[in-house]
Motif scaffolding. Structure first.
Motif, PDB file in Angstrom:
ATOM      1  N   PHE A  47      -6.863  -8.198  -2.223  1.00  0.00           N
ATOM      2  CA  PHE A  47      -6.191  -7.638  -1.066  1.00  0.00           C
ATOM      3  C   PHE A  47      -5.486  -8.752  -0.284  1.00  0.00           C
ATOM      4  O   PHE A  47      -6.089  -9.786   0.027  1.00  0.00           O
ATOM      5  CB  PHE A  47      -7.186  -6.880  -0.198  1.00  0.00           C
ATOM      6  CG  PHE A  47      -7.630  -5.603  -0.844  1.00  0.00           C
ATOM      7  CD1 PHE A  47      -6.964  -4.412  -0.583  1.00  0.00           C
ATOM      8  CD2 PHE A  47      -8.680  -5.597  -1.747  1.00  0.00           C
ATOM      9  CE1 PHE A  47      -7.351  -3.238  -1.203  1.00  0.00           C
ATOM     10  CE2 PHE A  47      -9.067  -4.427  -2.375  1.00  0.00           C
ATOM     11  CZ  PHE A  47      -8.404  -3.234  -2.105  1.00  0.00           C
ATOM     12  N   LEU A 104      -6.536   2.982   0.793  1.00  0.00           N
ATOM     13  CA  LEU A 104      -5.146   2.564   0.996  1.00  0.00           C
ATOM     14  C   LEU A 104      -4.532   3.284   2.188  1.00  0.00           C
ATOM     15  O   LEU A 104      -3.798   2.673   2.981  1.00  0.00           O
ATOM     16  CB  LEU A 104      -4.319   2.842  -0.251  1.00  0.00           C
ATOM     17  CG  LEU A 104      -4.651   2.074  -1.533  1.00  0.00           C
ATOM     18  CD1 LEU A 104      -3.518   2.249  -2.545  1.00  0.00           C
ATOM     19  CD2 LEU A 104      -4.894   0.603  -1.265  1.00  0.00           C
ATOM     20  N   GLY A 112      -1.136  -5.276   1.131  1.00  0.00           N
ATOM     21  CA  GLY A 112      -1.035  -4.780  -0.239  1.00  0.00           C
ATOM     22  C   GLY A 112      -2.071  -5.406  -1.142  1.00  0.00           C
ATOM     23  O   GLY A 112      -3.041  -6.013  -0.675  1.00  0.00           O
ATOM     24  N   PHE A 120       0.825  -1.205   0.000  1.00  0.00           N
ATOM     25  CA  PHE A 120       0.000   0.000   0.000  1.00  0.00           C
ATOM     26  C   PHE A 120       0.862   1.258   0.000  1.00  0.00           C
ATOM     27  O   PHE A 120       0.632   2.190  -0.777  1.00  0.00           O
ATOM     28  CB  PHE A 120      -0.924   0.016   1.222  1.00  0.00           C
ATOM     29  CG  PHE A 120      -1.965  -1.061   1.237  1.00  0.00           C
ATOM     30  CD1 PHE A 120      -2.545  -1.516   0.073  1.00  0.00           C
ATOM     31  CD2 PHE A 120      -2.380  -1.616   2.439  1.00  0.00           C
ATOM     32  CE1 PHE A 120      -3.518  -2.499   0.085  1.00  0.00           C
ATOM     33  CE2 PHE A 120      -3.358  -2.593   2.473  1.00  0.00           C
ATOM     34  CZ  PHE A 120      -3.912  -3.038   1.298  1.00  0.00           C
ATOM     35  N   TYR A 130      -5.505   1.722   5.475  1.00  0.00           N
ATOM     36  CA  TYR A 130      -4.910   0.427   5.779  1.00  0.00           C
ATOM     37  C   TYR A 130      -3.388   0.412   5.627  1.00  0.00           C
ATOM     38  O   TYR A 130      -2.770  -0.645   5.790  1.00  0.00           O
ATOM     39  CB  TYR A 130      -5.511  -0.654   4.876  1.00  0.00           C
ATOM     40  CG  TYR A 130      -6.917  -1.042   5.274  1.00  0.00           C
ATOM     41  CD1 TYR A 130      -7.137  -1.839   6.392  1.00  0.00           C
ATOM     42  CD2 TYR A 130      -8.018  -0.587   4.547  1.00  0.00           C
ATOM     43  CE1 TYR A 130      -8.426  -2.189   6.776  1.00  0.00           C
ATOM     44  CE2 TYR A 130      -9.306  -0.939   4.923  1.00  0.00           C
ATOM     45  CZ  TYR A 130      -9.509  -1.739   6.037  1.00  0.00           C
ATOM     46  OH  TYR A 130     -10.782  -2.083   6.418  1.00  0.00           O
ATOM     47  N   ARG A 131      -2.802   1.559   5.380  1.00  0.00           N
ATOM     48  CA  ARG A 131      -1.367   1.602   5.093  1.00  0.00           C
ATOM     49  C   ARG A 131      -0.523   0.907   6.167  1.00  0.00           C
ATOM     50  O   ARG A 131       0.445   0.203   5.855  1.00  0.00           O
ATOM     51  CB  ARG A 131      -0.917   3.051   4.925  1.00  0.00           C
ATOM     52  CG  ARG A 131       0.575   3.181   4.667  1.00  0.00           C
ATOM     53  CD  ARG A 131       0.960   4.586   4.282  1.00  0.00           C
ATOM     54  NE  ARG A 131       2.368   4.659   3.934  1.00  0.00           N
ATOM     55  CZ  ARG A 131       2.899   5.547   3.124  1.00  0.00           C
ATOM     56  NH1 ARG A 131       2.131   6.470   2.573  1.00  0.00           N
ATOM     57  NH2 ARG A 131       4.184   5.540   2.857  1.00  0.00           N
TER      58      ARG A 131
END
Length: 267
Positions: free
Chosen positions: A198, A249, A260, A172, A252-253
């Motif tokens: 994902f 993104l 990713g 990400f 959830y980084r």
């Protein structure tokens, strides 16, 4: 399902010039916006161990949404799209729980790549790829989650052993930090919607489902007014909805397990 949705879908099946069967993934995926989310929405029908319907339009989980849209995209005018759907969900289109393509990384995607229906285009973004190596234990999954189907599975696949899945994906953060890669993604999206898988590398679910897993969510990436949109059947939204992809993104980084995505073109 609301009457207007059913009417539009009837037109879609009939090959309406406005909504023809075989339309783009972008258009068909948009048709189902706001349909409710339901875990494990499809099965093998009444009387089967998984008695959920073979096809439905009133509810989706993330994968059945992708499969339904894809089936309609591939169907030709006058063709029964549910038969196309069966060909996407089962090996050889054989409607049987043990022939269903349960695991994305070792069943679903490799099968469709072999059939020439799907292409992994993750590398086209020009970013270094990370690797998720995960031991998928189908036998353990059957034992833990579906013991009633275990004997049939073993009779069909007596040599089944746990299998290492290798998924190459973009982090990400790497994607967010590289405007050039995002531009390449936009160029790919101009050719049509893409599938985003994902990735949770080697996500340990052995105690609950009998195996580790790696791909835990799917959705479409589409361009909408110049923005990249994630269109998916979402458990958090509890419906099919659009979310800004970059915001998703960013959220959830730094997630503990979700790292990713793998990008696939469905044909």
């Amino acid at each position: 399902m609301p009457l207007i949705k059913e009417t539009l879908f009837t037109l879609l099946l009939a090959g309406s010039p406005t909504l023809p069967l075989g339309q783009s993934l972008d258009a068909i995926s948009a048709f189902f916006l706001d349909i409710r989310f339901k875990t494990d929405a499809l099965g093998e029908g009444p009387g089967a161990p998984d008695s959920d319907p073979i096809a439905r339009l009133d509810a989706f989980d993330c994968t059945t949404y992708v499969e339904t849209v894809w089936a309609m995209h591939r169907a030709k005018a006058g063709q029964d799209w549910t038969k196309v759907l069966q060909g996407l969900r089962y090996r050889g289109g054989q409607v049987n729980f043990t022939e269903r393509l349960h695991f994305i990384s070792v069943d679903w995607l490799p099968y469709h790549q072999k059939e020439g229906r799907a292409q992994d285009v993750t590398a086209t973004l020009g970013l270094p790829l990370s690797e998720a190596k995960t031991l998928i234990d189908r036998r353990g999954w059957y034992q833990k989650k579906h013991p009633a189907n275990l004997l049939e599975f073993l009779s069909r696949y007596p040599k089944s052993e746990a299998e290492w899945a290798l998924v190459r994906y973009v982090d990400f953060g790497a994607l967010l930090d590289k405007p050039a890669a995002l531009e390449k993604l936009r160029e790919e999206l101009k050719k049509g919607a893409l599938l985003a898988n994902f990735v949770r590398p080697n996500f340990d679910m052995v105690s609950t489902i009998g195996t580790a897993i790696d791909i835990t969510h799917q959705g479409f990436l589409v361009l909408k007014d110049g923005r990249i949109i994630l269109r998916h059947a979402s458990v958090s939204l509890m419906k099919v909805g659009d979310e800004d992809f970059l915001d998703y993104l960013k959220f959830y980084r730094h997630h503990r397990s979700l790292k990713g995505l793998q990008i696939v073109r469905l044909l």
